[in-house]
Scaffold this active site. Sequence first.
Site, mmCIF file in Angstrom:
data_model
loop_
_atom_site.group_PDB
_atom_site.id
_atom_site.type_symbol
_atom_site.label_atom_id
_atom_site.label_comp_id
_atom_site.label_asym_id
_atom_site.label_seq_id
_atom_site.Cartn_x
_atom_site.Cartn_y
_atom_site.Cartn_z
ATOM 1 N N PRO A 1 -3.954 0.719 18.683
ATOM 2 C CG PRO A 1 -5.567 -0.883 18.168
ATOM 3 C CD PRO A 1 -5.034 -0.064 19.283
ATOM 4 C CE LYS B 1 4.216 3.235 13.202
ATOM 5 N NZ LYS B 1 4.970 2.699 12.090
ATOM 6 C CG HIS C 1 -2.168 -0.785 1.042
ATOM 7 N ND1 HIS C 1 -3.284 -0.641 1.828
ATOM 8 C CD2 HIS C 1 -2.479 -1.756 0.138
ATOM 9 C CE1 HIS C 1 -4.237 -1.451 1.414
ATOM 10 N NE2 HIS C 1 -3.766 -2.155 0.399
ATOM 11 C CE1 TYR D 1 -5.120 4.132 8.688
ATOM 12 C CE2 TYR D 1 -5.616 4.190 11.043
ATOM 13 C CZ TYR D 1 -4.910 3.665 9.973
ATOM 14 O OH TYR D 1 -3.987 2.674 10.195
ATOM 15 C CE1 TYR E 1 0.004 2.932 7.696
ATOM 16 C CE2 TYR E 1 -1.176 3.999 9.500
ATOM 17 C CZ TYR E 1 -1.083 2.999 8.545
ATOM 18 O OH TYR E 1 -2.079 2.052 8.448
HETATM 19 P P1 FAS Z 1 1.821 -11.386 21.841
HETATM 20 O O1 FAS Z 1 0.834 -10.983 22.894
HETATM 21 O O2 FAS Z 1 1.388 -11.431 20.411
HETATM 22 O O3 FAS Z 1 2.406 -12.825 22.155
HETATM 23 C C1 FAS Z 1 2.725 -13.198 23.485
HETATM 24 C C2 FAS Z 1 2.681 -14.727 23.540
HETATM 25 O O4 FAS Z 1 3.129 -15.127 24.847
HETATM 26 C C3 FAS Z 1 1.274 -15.276 23.367
HETATM 27 O O5 FAS Z 1 1.285 -16.309 22.399
HETATM 28 C C4 FAS Z 1 0.911 -15.809 24.743
HETATM 29 O O6 FAS Z 1 0.081 -16.954 24.671
HETATM 30 C C5 FAS Z 1 2.280 -16.163 25.317
HETATM 31 N N1 FAS Z 1 2.351 -16.152 26.781
HETATM 32 C C6 FAS Z 1 1.833 -15.243 27.618
HETATM 33 N N2 FAS Z 1 2.139 -15.565 28.901
HETATM 34 C C7 FAS Z 1 2.874 -16.722 28.852
HETATM 35 C C8 FAS Z 1 3.474 -17.560 29.830
HETATM 36 N N3 FAS Z 1 3.394 -17.270 31.121
HETATM 37 N N4 FAS Z 1 4.155 -18.647 29.424
HETATM 38 C C9 FAS Z 1 4.257 -18.952 28.101
HETATM 39 N N5 FAS Z 1 3.696 -18.203 27.114
HETATM 40 C C10 FAS Z 1 3.021 -17.099 27.500
HETATM 41 N N6 FAS Z 1 -1.151 -4.165 16.611
HETATM 42 C C11 FAS Z 1 -1.202 -3.536 15.412
HETATM 43 O O7 FAS Z 1 -0.156 -3.083 14.917
HETATM 44 N N7 FAS Z 1 -2.408 -3.415 14.732
HETATM 45 C C12 FAS Z 1 -3.567 -3.957 15.238
HETATM 46 O O8 FAS Z 1 -4.623 -3.859 14.627
HETATM 47 C C13 FAS Z 1 -3.554 -4.640 16.466
HETATM 48 N N8 FAS Z 1 -4.693 -5.226 16.978
HETATM 49 C C14 FAS Z 1 -4.634 -5.874 18.195
HETATM 50 C C15 FAS Z 1 -5.775 -6.502 18.767
HETATM 51 C C16 FAS Z 1 -5.701 -7.136 20.020
HETATM 52 C C17 FAS Z 1 -6.924 -7.808 20.602
HETATM 53 C C18 FAS Z 1 -4.482 -7.135 20.742
HETATM 54 C C19 FAS Z 1 -4.395 -7.770 22.111
HETATM 55 C C20 FAS Z 1 -3.356 -6.534 20.184
HETATM 56 C C21 FAS Z 1 -3.419 -5.916 18.900
HETATM 57 N N9 FAS Z 1 -2.293 -5.339 18.314
HETATM 58 C C22 FAS Z 1 -2.317 -4.709 17.121
HETATM 59 C C23 FAS Z 1 -1.031 -5.417 18.948
HETATM 60 C C24 FAS Z 1 -0.492 -6.798 18.691
HETATM 61 O O9 FAS Z 1 -0.408 -7.054 17.323
HETATM 62 C C25 FAS Z 1 0.825 -6.883 19.407
HETATM 63 O O10 FAS Z 1 1.601 -5.714 19.227
HETATM 64 C C26 FAS Z 1 1.649 -8.076 19.002
HETATM 65 O O11 FAS Z 1 0.864 -9.230 19.127
HETATM 66 C C27 FAS Z 1 2.866 -8.109 19.920
HETATM 67 O O12 FAS Z 1 3.505 -9.310 19.738
HETATM 68 P P2 FAS Z 1 4.226 -10.027 20.985
HETATM 69 O O13 FAS Z 1 5.041 -9.022 21.695
HETATM 70 O O14 FAS Z 1 4.852 -11.237 20.415
HETATM 71 O O15 FAS Z 1 3.070 -10.395 22.012
HETATM 72 C C1 PHB Z 2 -5.820 -4.037 10.818
HETATM 73 O O1 PHB Z 2 -5.853 -4.312 9.609
HETATM 74 O O2 PHB Z 2 -6.154 -4.844 11.721
HETATM 75 C C2 PHB Z 2 -5.350 -2.661 11.242
HETATM 76 C C3 PHB Z 2 -4.827 -1.805 10.288
HETATM 77 C C4 PHB Z 2 -4.388 -0.532 10.677
HETATM 78 C C5 PHB Z 2 -4.495 -0.154 12.012
HETATM 79 C C6 PHB Z 2 -5.012 -1.030 12.964
HETATM 80 C C7 PHB Z 2 -5.456 -2.291 12.574
HETATM 81 O O3 PHB Z 2 -4.080 1.092 12.389
#
Ligand code: FAS
Ligand code: PHB
Length: 391
Positions: free
Chosen positions: A293, A297, A72, A200, A385
């Site tokens: 989000p 980032k 994009h 957005y 961005y």
């Molecule tokens: P993660 O949370 O992805 O991974 C951590 C891992 O550790 C998990 O698999 C968990 O099961 C495991 N874990 C936890 N405790 C443990 C323990 N005690 N023992 C063993 N394993 C354990 N970011 C964006 O950029 N755009 C978005 O749209 C966006 N939407 C999101 C929606 C939601 C609901 C959430 C919660 C986050 C969102 N994020 C988004 C942010 C998200 O993408 C995170 O930044 C990303 O998953 C971070 O990756 P990790 O640091 O690997 O953490």
């Molecule tokens: C998504 O595609 O989930 C998404 C994209 C851009 C954002 C947040 C979420 O800023």
Amino acid sequence: MRTRVGIIGAGPAGLLLSHLLHRAGVESVVLESRDREYVQNRQRAGVVEHGVAEVLRATGLGGRMDAEGFVHDGIELRFDGHGFRVDFPALTGRNVVIWPQTEIVKDLIAQRLADGGAIEFGAKATSIEGATTDRPRVRFLRGDTEEVLDCDVVVACDGFHGIGRQALPEDVIQTYDRVYPFSWLGILADVPPSYEELIYANHERGFALGSMRSSEVSRLYLQVPNDDSADNWSDEQIWDELSARFALRDSDWSLARGTITDKSITPMRSFVTEPMRHGRLFLAGDAAHIVPPTGAKGLNLAMRDVTLLSEALTAYFGSGDETGLNSYSADALRRVWRAEHFSYWMTTLLHRAGDRDPFDHKLQLSHLHFIAGSTAAATQLAENYTGLPSV
Ligand code: FAS
Ligand code: PHB
């Protein structure tokens, strides 16, 4: 069990760290509390910034992304019934890739297992011991059985609800926290996106975001109150509200509707832990920081943390050089705070605040019109961005 680097968490941070260390000849073990199916299908992020896409390509993980993802060159800001496109290449020479976090995780797990990597699913870390010794260890439960992983270094990539931060002593840890007065209702829908690039929208009724997962699946979000529930919204109400918030004056554009296959609420929060290191324990990704989000980032910060840390660990295990380990926390936090500010700025620019103050909305609209009319203002958004090359 024994290994060089004990990694807690098989999210994008833990998996990419293990992959990068393997490529550098450094052994690691990943402990993951959930099962593979759960981890691979957890709906999260969708945008990969320029530099992170380059890391994935350079380390053998760009194939499916470049074949199935979408490059994009911009986003559209919608406000006051108008649309304004932020042209990333024209302003920065960079772009982003729309490539779901689920697909990145699937590729990382497949690659680690193909390379003989150790990912222990169903292994829940319960404590981290000896972080300030040269033999830290992680206790974990496999079912009801307690086991121990002895390491040279422990990296907590266990997300916001993990145990990593808890291992930092109270007189060491400093946290910074902001909870926003709204959340996102996110949907997945089996309908081709009605837009080529992400939209957005700042509307007087609230924020809306149009994204995608493929040419057949749309991903959309609505700002809702923090006490709202996905159960409060019928499919028709969701489509009506999205259509209202994306509406353009003097245009026949409309939002196509389809079957909604997933609804979920995501709260908005900014959070930072300092430092991101304590002895031989390092924090990376959501274990150390989270962002709303809006700036896309979270995933990218996590991947940037472990790219930096893998270089430091490779130097340490290769030649005993501790320079990178000693500067990791300060170096990572410069990028973290830049992303925290950008995510806060995008969030407060585009969402109606809790009190829906009309004065605030007028200020937001003025700022959005300024971005639409100023190359300098649009460049500031585009640079952040698409991801700053170095911070
Ligand atoms: P993660 O949370 O992805 O991974 C951590 C891992 O550790 C998990 O698999 C968990 O099961 C495991 N874990 C936890 N405790 C443990 C323990 N005690 N023992 C063993 N394993 C354990 N970011 C964006 O950029 N755009 C978005 O749209 C966006 N939407 C999101 C929606 C939601 C609901 C959430 C919660 C986050 C969102 N994020 C988004 C942010 C998200 O993408 C995170 O930044 C990303 O998953 C971070 O990756 P990790 O640091 O690997 O953490
Ligand atoms: C998504 O595609 O989930 C998404 C994209 C851009 C954002 C947040 C979420 O800023």
